[in-house]
Enzyme design. Structure first.
Site, short mmCIF file in Angstrom:
data_model
loop_
_atom_site.label_atom_id
_atom_site.label_comp_id
_atom_site.label_asym_id
_atom_site.label_seq_id
_atom_site.Cartn_x
_atom_site.Cartn_y
_atom_site.Cartn_z
N PHE A 34 -6.05 16.69 -37.86
CA PHE A 34 -5.33 17.81 -37.39
C PHE A 34 -6.45 19.18 -37.62
O PHE A 34 -6.98 19.81 -36.65
CB PHE A 34 -3.93 17.96 -37.94
CG PHE A 34 -3.32 19.58 -37.83
CD1 PHE A 34 -3.49 20.39 -36.87
CD2 PHE A 34 -2.85 20.26 -38.96
CE1 PHE A 34 -3.14 21.65 -36.87
CE2 PHE A 34 -2.60 21.28 -39.07
CZ PHE A 34 -2.61 22.10 -37.96
N ILE A 35 -6.60 19.27 -39.00
CA ILE A 35 -7.49 20.71 -39.28
C ILE A 35 -8.68 20.25 -39.04
O ILE A 35 -9.64 21.02 -38.59
CB ILE A 35 -7.31 20.84 -40.68
CG1 ILE A 35 -5.81 21.42 -41.26
CG2 ILE A 35 -8.08 22.12 -41.01
CD1 ILE A 35 -5.61 21.52 -42.39
N ASP A 53 -14.48 9.51 -40.30
CA ASP A 53 -13.01 9.22 -40.31
C ASP A 53 -12.67 7.98 -40.43
O ASP A 53 -13.23 7.28 -39.64
CB ASP A 53 -12.21 10.13 -39.34
CG ASP A 53 -10.89 10.47 -39.46
OD1 ASP A 53 -9.98 9.42 -39.71
OD2 ASP A 53 -10.53 11.81 -39.52
N LEU A 62 -9.67 6.83 -39.57
CA LEU A 62 -8.56 6.94 -38.73
C LEU A 62 -7.18 6.47 -39.43
O LEU A 62 -6.44 5.80 -38.38
CB LEU A 62 -8.97 6.16 -37.52
CG LEU A 62 -9.92 6.67 -36.63
CD1 LEU A 62 -10.39 5.66 -35.38
CD2 LEU A 62 -10.14 7.91 -36.20
N TYR A 76 0.54 13.72 -55.29
CA TYR A 76 -0.59 14.44 -54.19
C TYR A 76 -0.96 15.80 -54.71
O TYR A 76 -2.40 16.12 -54.82
CB TYR A 76 0.37 14.77 -52.80
CG TYR A 76 -0.38 15.72 -51.76
CD1 TYR A 76 -1.20 15.31 -51.16
CD2 TYR A 76 -0.12 17.22 -51.75
CE1 TYR A 76 -2.17 16.06 -50.31
CE2 TYR A 76 -0.67 17.89 -50.98
CZ TYR A 76 -1.82 17.41 -50.38
OH TYR A 76 -2.36 18.38 -49.24
N VAL A 100 6.16 20.65 -41.02
CA VAL A 100 7.62 21.03 -40.60
C VAL A 100 7.29 21.68 -39.05
O VAL A 100 8.43 21.34 -38.38
CB VAL A 100 8.40 21.83 -41.61
CG1 VAL A 100 7.57 23.10 -41.60
CG2 VAL A 100 9.68 21.95 -41.13
N PHE A 149 15.73 19.68 -45.12
CA PHE A 149 15.77 19.01 -46.38
C PHE A 149 16.12 20.52 -47.39
O PHE A 149 15.17 21.27 -47.50
CB PHE A 149 14.66 18.37 -47.08
CG PHE A 149 14.40 17.11 -46.09
CD1 PHE A 149 14.87 15.93 -46.29
CD2 PHE A 149 13.22 17.28 -45.30
CE1 PHE A 149 14.56 14.95 -45.46
CE2 PHE A 149 12.83 16.15 -44.53
CZ PHE A 149 13.54 15.01 -44.73
N GLY A 164 9.81 16.41 -55.36
CA GLY A 164 8.37 16.87 -55.25
C GLY A 164 8.43 17.96 -54.47
O GLY A 164 7.23 18.83 -54.38
#
Ligand SMILES: NC(=O)c1ccc[n+]([C@@H]2O[C@H](COP(=O)([O-])OP(=O)(O)OC[C@H]3O[C@@H](n4cnc5c(N)ncnc54)[C@H](O)[C@@H]3O)[C@@H](O)[C@H]2O)c1
Length: 313
Positions: free
Chosen positions: A11-12, A31, A33, A143, A187, A204, A273
């Site tokens: 994405f970025i 990448d 993928l 993460y 989100v 959530f 988290g």
């Protein structure tokens, strides 16, 4: 100049590649993928060099850094949830990959700077807002711990080997090419895609949690500025957000407003988290990078909805 973008099919990354090409640079993408897609690069694939390989692969990385001036390191499996389920694999995609890349850059000796994706997740859930770079980190997920580890390796490699590394703590990035089908996605893309299909989005928690949502166009401009900014002599950690706080309920109301709908969310229990509140103090980015986000949340959502409608039409 020649740029290597790791995670460039994501994405970025794909937005970043497009930005660099627009500025007239040569771009190599590396990448594997795992979460990225060739489709994200299809409009400009003929103008770039693409390597399908993992940043954990020492031999491939050695090849990838040849003749490169700047490295933009975005490759990672970018999910709190995934890291809770698969902490070892998450660690490999962030720590092992980053070390492999840094070592290759040191060995070749000609890379001018590495700008890497860190994360606001490093701040944890402390009550103090906005989040400033000087605050003590409090990672609450594998993460966040790995992203923080990337920053520490950045400053260590800077001190020990003289490698220039800038770590950008992205807040919640949204915009075109964020994959709404991925369970690990942001989100906003999930909400928009569900609500365009007249489905109810899942929240959530009670929706009062807040985030600093920053448009991807502003983020890639910040990444570029971080590559070219005058080196301060230290491996800097810099927030990239808007400095604005938006709750999930406000987000839902704004999307409903823009779609002229009235779709209610399904509220469920918070995830392990996940943090409650977060927004950035961006004064360091303004000072060191002349960073100034152009789009507020409503304008960014408007742009994104127009993109999604166009691509899904
Ligand atoms: N999107 C956000 O809101 C956000 C917030 C904070 C930090 N970040 C960080 O920004 C970076 C980019 O995130 P994104 O949202 O574009 O995610 P993304 O999943 O779209 O992009 C990540 C890319 O990295 C690739 N990749 C993963 N592991 C790899 C490996 N070992 N070797 C080569 N390629 C690999 C994936 O295939 C994918 O193309 C990540 O490092 C992420 O942790 C993102």
């Amino acid at each position: 100049m020649r740029f290597l973008v790791t995670g460039g099919a994501g994405f970025i990354g794909s937005n970043c590649v497009e930005y660099l090409l627009d500025q007239g640079h040569q771009v190599r993408v590396m990448d594997n993928l795992s979460t990225g897609k060739m489709e994200n690069l299809k409009e400009f694939i003929a103008k770039i060099e693409f390597m399908q390989a993992s940043v954990e692969d020492t031999v491939a990385v050695k090849e990838a850094v040849q003749d490169i001036d700047y490295i933009i390191h975005l490759a990672a499996i970018p999910s709190v949830q995934y890291s809770v389920e698969e902490p070892l694999k998450a660690n490999e995609s962030m720590i092992t990959a980053t070390l492999t890349l840094f070592k290759a850059a040191v060995d070749i000796g000609s890379v001018k700077r590495i700008v890497q994706a860190a994360s606001a997740a490093a701040y944890g859930d402390g009550p103090e807002l906005p989040k400033r770079e000087t605050m003590l980190p409090e990672p609450l997920s594998p993460y966040a711990a790995a992203k923080l580890g990337q920053e520490y390796y950045g400053s260590t490699f800077s001190k020990v080997y003289g490698l220039e590394v800038t770590s950008l703590r992205f807040f919640n990035v949204y915009g075109p090419k964020q994959d709404p089908r991925s369970p690990y996605s942001g989100v906003i893309s999930i909400f928009i895609s569900r609500m365009l299909a007249k489905g109810k989005p899942t929240v959530f928690g009670d929706g009062s949690n807040t985030r600093d949502f920053v448009y991807v166009g502003d983020v890639v401009a910040g990444i570029y500025q971080a590559c070219l900014a005058e080196w301060t002599g230290q491996s800097e950690v810099i927030n990239i957000g808007t400095g604005q706080q938006t709750s999930l309920n406000t987000l839902l109301a704004t999307i409903n407003d823009l779609l002229e709908g009235n779709i209610a969310a399904i509220y469920t229990k918070p995830r392990t988290g996940d943090i409650l509140h977060s927004y950035a103090d961006i004064s360091k980015a303004q000072r060191l990078l002349a960073f100034q986000p152009k789009l507020g949340i409503r304008e960014g959502l408007e742009k994104l909805i127009a993109f999604v409608k166009l691509t899904e039409a």
